[in-house]
Scaffold this motif. Structure first.
Motif, PDB file in Angstrom:
ATOM      1  N   ILE A  23     -24.216  48.871 -23.090  1.00 30.20           N
ATOM      2  CA  ILE A  23     -23.829  49.239 -24.463  1.00 30.20           C
ATOM      3  C   ILE A  23     -22.365  49.651 -24.526  1.00 30.20           C
ATOM      4  CG2 ILE A  23     -24.198  50.923 -26.295  1.00 30.20           C
ATOM      5  CD1 ILE A  23     -27.146  50.934 -25.556  1.00 30.20           C
ATOM      6  N   PHE A  24     -21.912  50.389 -23.509  1.00 25.24           N
ATOM      7  CA  PHE A  24     -20.552  50.920 -23.542  1.00 25.24           C
ATOM      8  C   PHE A  24     -19.650  50.133 -22.604  1.00 25.24           C
ATOM      9  CE2 PHE A  24     -21.682  54.370 -26.142  1.00 25.24           C
ATOM     10  CZ  PHE A  24     -22.929  54.802 -25.746  1.00 25.24           C
ATOM     11  N   THR A  25     -18.482  49.784 -23.101  1.00 26.20           N
ATOM     12  CA  THR A  25     -17.492  49.069 -22.302  1.00 26.20           C
ATOM     13  C   THR A  25     -16.147  49.778 -22.394  1.00 26.20           C
ATOM     14  OG1 THR A  25     -16.984  47.577 -24.133  1.00 26.20           O
ATOM     15  CG2 THR A  25     -18.631  46.834 -22.540  1.00 26.20           C
ATOM     16  N   TYR A  26     -15.345  49.616 -21.357  1.00 24.56           N
ATOM     17  CA  TYR A  26     -14.063  50.290 -21.248  1.00 24.56           C
ATOM     18  C   TYR A  26     -13.066  49.288 -20.678  1.00 24.56           C
ATOM     19  CZ  TYR A  26     -17.621  53.952 -20.998  1.00 24.56           C
ATOM     20  OH  TYR A  26     -18.729  54.745 -21.223  1.00 24.56           O
ATOM     21  N   TYR A  27     -11.805  49.384 -21.143  1.00 19.03           N
ATOM     22  CA  TYR A  27     -10.801  48.437 -20.697  1.00 19.03           C
ATOM     23  C   TYR A  27      -9.490  49.128 -20.383  1.00 19.03           C
ATOM     24  CZ  TYR A  27     -14.016  44.938 -22.473  1.00 19.03           C
ATOM     25  OH  TYR A  27     -15.127  44.163 -22.690  1.00 19.03           O
ATOM     26  N   GLY A  28      -8.795  48.556 -19.420  1.00 19.98           N
ATOM     27  CA  GLY A  28      -7.439  49.004 -19.168  1.00 19.98           C
ATOM     28  C   GLY A  28      -6.529  48.506 -20.275  1.00 19.98           C
ATOM     29  N   ASP A  29      -5.449  49.212 -20.523  1.00 17.66           N
ATOM     30  CA  ASP A  29      -4.568  48.872 -21.624  1.00 17.66           C
ATOM     31  C   ASP A  29      -3.962  47.475 -21.469  1.00 17.66           C
ATOM     32  OD1 ASP A  29      -3.220  52.243 -22.014  1.00 17.66           O
ATOM     33  OD2 ASP A  29      -5.022  51.300 -22.827  1.00 17.66           O
ATOM     34  N   SER A  30      -3.720  47.066 -20.250  1.00 16.55           N
ATOM     35  CA  SER A  30      -3.044  45.790 -20.038  1.00 16.55           C
ATOM     36  C   SER A  30      -3.939  44.582 -20.304  1.00 16.55           C
ATOM     37  CB  SER A  30      -2.495  45.725 -18.613  1.00 16.55           C
ATOM     38  OG  SER A  30      -3.544  45.812 -17.664  1.00 16.55           O
ATOM     39  N   VAL A  31      -5.242  44.798 -20.389  1.00 16.71           N
ATOM     40  CA  VAL A  31      -6.156  43.661 -20.585  1.00 16.71           C
ATOM     41  C   VAL A  31      -6.935  43.754 -21.895  1.00 16.71           C
ATOM     42  CG1 VAL A  31      -6.410  43.469 -18.082  1.00 16.71           C
ATOM     43  CG2 VAL A  31      -8.167  44.665 -19.410  1.00 16.71           C
ATOM     44  N   VAL A  45     -22.720  40.979 -13.278  1.00 20.99           N
ATOM     45  CA  VAL A  45     -21.707  41.441 -14.224  1.00 20.99           C
ATOM     46  C   VAL A  45     -20.625  40.369 -14.302  1.00 20.99           C
ATOM     47  CG1 VAL A  45     -19.952  43.188 -14.646  1.00 20.99           C
ATOM     48  CG2 VAL A  45     -22.166  43.855 -13.773  1.00 20.99           C
ATOM     49  N   TYR A  46     -20.086  40.187 -15.486  1.00 23.41           N
ATOM     50  CA  TYR A  46     -19.091  39.145 -15.723  1.00 23.41           C
ATOM     51  C   TYR A  46     -17.797  39.757 -16.235  1.00 23.41           C
ATOM     52  CZ  TYR A  46     -23.363  36.377 -15.675  1.00 23.41           C
ATOM     53  OH  TYR A  46     -24.563  35.809 -15.332  1.00 23.41           O
ATOM     54  N   LEU A  47     -16.723  39.074 -15.966  1.00 24.24           N
ATOM     55  CA  LEU A  47     -15.437  39.418 -16.552  1.00 24.24           C
ATOM     56  C   LEU A  47     -14.836  38.134 -17.099  1.00 24.24           C
ATOM     57  CD1 LEU A  47     -13.398  41.740 -17.029  1.00 24.24           C
ATOM     58  CD2 LEU A  47     -12.200  40.929 -14.981  1.00 24.24           C
ATOM     59  N   GLN A  48     -14.881  38.001 -18.406  1.00 23.25           N
ATOM     60  CA  GLN A  48     -14.262  36.849 -19.074  1.00 23.25           C
ATOM     61  C   GLN A  48     -12.801  37.176 -19.319  1.00 23.25           C
ATOM     62  OE1 GLN A  48     -15.587  33.762 -19.964  1.00 23.25           O
ATOM     63  NE2 GLN A  48     -13.446  33.277 -20.463  1.00 23.25           N
ATOM     64  N   MET A  49     -11.929  36.355 -18.766  1.00 23.79           N
ATOM     65  CA  MET A  49     -10.489  36.602 -18.860  1.00 23.79           C
ATOM     66  C   MET A  49      -9.850  35.474 -19.649  1.00 23.79           C
ATOM     67  SD  MET A  49      -9.731  37.927 -14.978  1.00 23.79           S
ATOM     68  CE  MET A  49      -9.969  36.326 -14.245  1.00 23.79           C
ATOM     69  N   ASN A  50      -9.301  35.808 -20.785  1.00 24.18           N
ATOM     70  CA  ASN A  50      -8.637  34.834 -21.644  1.00 24.18           C
ATOM     71  C   ASN A  50      -7.149  35.147 -21.741  1.00 24.18           C
ATOM     72  OD1 ASN A  50     -11.161  33.652 -22.198  1.00 24.18           O
ATOM     73  ND2 ASN A  50     -11.481  35.003 -23.971  1.00 24.18           N
ATOM     74  N   SER A  51      -6.392  34.161 -22.197  1.00 24.75           N
ATOM     75  CA  SER A  51      -4.946  34.340 -22.383  1.00 24.75           C
ATOM     76  C   SER A  51      -4.301  34.936 -21.139  1.00 24.75           C
ATOM     77  CB  SER A  51      -4.672  35.239 -23.591  1.00 24.75           C
ATOM     78  OG  SER A  51      -5.262  34.716 -24.760  1.00 24.75           O
ATOM     79  N   LEU A  52      -4.605  34.366 -20.014  1.00 19.74           N
ATOM     80  CA  LEU A  52      -4.117  34.910 -18.747  1.00 19.74           C
ATOM     81  C   LEU A  52      -2.607  34.811 -18.649  1.00 19.74           C
ATOM     82  CD1 LEU A  52      -6.982  33.662 -16.483  1.00 19.74           C
ATOM     83  CD2 LEU A  52      -6.197  36.027 -16.603  1.00 19.74           C
ATOM     84  N   LYS A  53      -2.035  35.818 -18.018  1.00 17.51           N
ATOM     85  CA  LYS A  53      -0.597  35.903 -17.822  1.00 17.51           C
ATOM     86  C   LYS A  53      -0.299  35.928 -16.322  1.00 17.51           C
ATOM     87  CE  LYS A  53      -0.304  38.944 -21.867  1.00 17.51           C
ATOM     88  NZ  LYS A  53       0.126  40.279 -22.362  1.00 17.51           N
ATOM     89  N   PRO A  54       0.901  35.563 -15.930  1.00 18.41           N
ATOM     90  CA  PRO A  54       1.244  35.628 -14.506  1.00 18.41           C
ATOM     91  C   PRO A  54       1.032  37.023 -13.909  1.00 18.41           C
ATOM     92  CG  PRO A  54       2.858  34.326 -15.659  1.00 18.41           C
ATOM     93  CD  PRO A  54       1.960  34.898 -16.713  1.00 18.41           C
ATOM     94  N   GLU A  55       1.234  38.051 -14.702  1.00 16.91           N
ATOM     95  CA  GLU A  55       1.045  39.408 -14.197  1.00 16.91           C
ATOM     96  C   GLU A  55      -0.422  39.781 -13.998  1.00 16.91           C
ATOM     97  OE1 GLU A  55       2.843  38.460 -16.844  1.00 16.91           O
ATOM     98  OE2 GLU A  55       2.717  39.931 -18.479  1.00 16.91           O
ATOM     99  N   ASP A  56      -1.350  38.925 -14.431  1.00 14.68           N
ATOM    100  CA  ASP A  56      -2.764  39.165 -14.175  1.00 14.68           C
ATOM    101  C   ASP A  56      -3.173  38.709 -12.769  1.00 14.68           C
ATOM    102  OD1 ASP A  56      -3.438  38.146 -17.530  1.00 14.68           O
ATOM    103  OD2 ASP A  56      -3.454  40.199 -16.746  1.00 14.68           O
ATOM    104  N   ALA A  57      -2.279  37.989 -12.100  1.00 11.31           N
ATOM    105  CA  ALA A  57      -2.599  37.504 -10.758  1.00 11.31           C
ATOM    106  C   ALA A  57      -2.838  38.671  -9.809  1.00 11.31           C
ATOM    107  CB  ALA A  57      -1.466  36.631 -10.240  1.00 11.31           C
ATOM    108  N   ALA A  58      -3.959  38.614  -9.105  1.00 11.85           N
ATOM    109  CA  ALA A  58      -4.342  39.712  -8.208  1.00 11.85           C
ATOM    110  C   ALA A  58      -5.652  39.346  -7.520  1.00 11.85           C
ATOM    111  CB  ALA A  58      -4.528  41.013  -8.995  1.00 11.85           C
TER     112      ALA A  58
END
Length: 123
Positions: free
Chosen positions: A54-62, A77-90
């Motif tokens: 029910i509850f979700t939390y996100y970092g400011d950068s994402v 558990v899934y993490l859908q990542m859209n509009s990816l940026k080079p700084e998301d590389a990790a």
């Protein structure tokens, strides 16, 4: 102890999307989180989800680009990542906190960690 296995990482162009999965063994009553660590960077909170989903939390950068979700019937558990940026590389890690209902932003709260999956974003 919960065993976690991440998958879904890979190479994607900037602006593209990826969906990471984290398959968990054992009971499903635990909070889950995603963290990431880039080269020469500290581990960073990405997203978390409560045991119920029910509850979700996100970092400011994402926030606004990534979505965390879970399927307790599949222990995943899934993490859908859209509009990816080079700084998301990790390297992206999922983590579990047993016996907890809510989500947590701090990595020290989590008991168990996966091995990580690499996400590379080309510009």
């Amino acid at each position: 102890q919960v065993q976690l296995v991440e998958s879904g990482g890979g190479l994607v162009q900037a602006g593209g999307s990826l969906r990471l999965s984290c398959a968990a063994s054992g009971r499903t009553l635990y909070s889950m989180g995603w963290f990431r660590q880039g080269p020469s960077k500290e581990r960073e909170f990405v997203a978390a989800i409560s045991a119920s989903g029910i509850f979700t939390y996100y970092g400011d950068s994402v926030k606004g680009r990534f979505t965390i979700s879970r399927d307790n019937a599949r222990n995943t558990v899934y993490l859908q990542m859209n509009s990816l940026k080079p700084e998301d590389a990790a390297v992206y890690y999922c983590a579990a906190k047993s016996g907890a209902a809510m989500g947590y932003r701090s990595d020290y709260e989590y008991d168990d960690w996966g091995q990580g999956t690499q996400v590379t974003v080309s510009s």
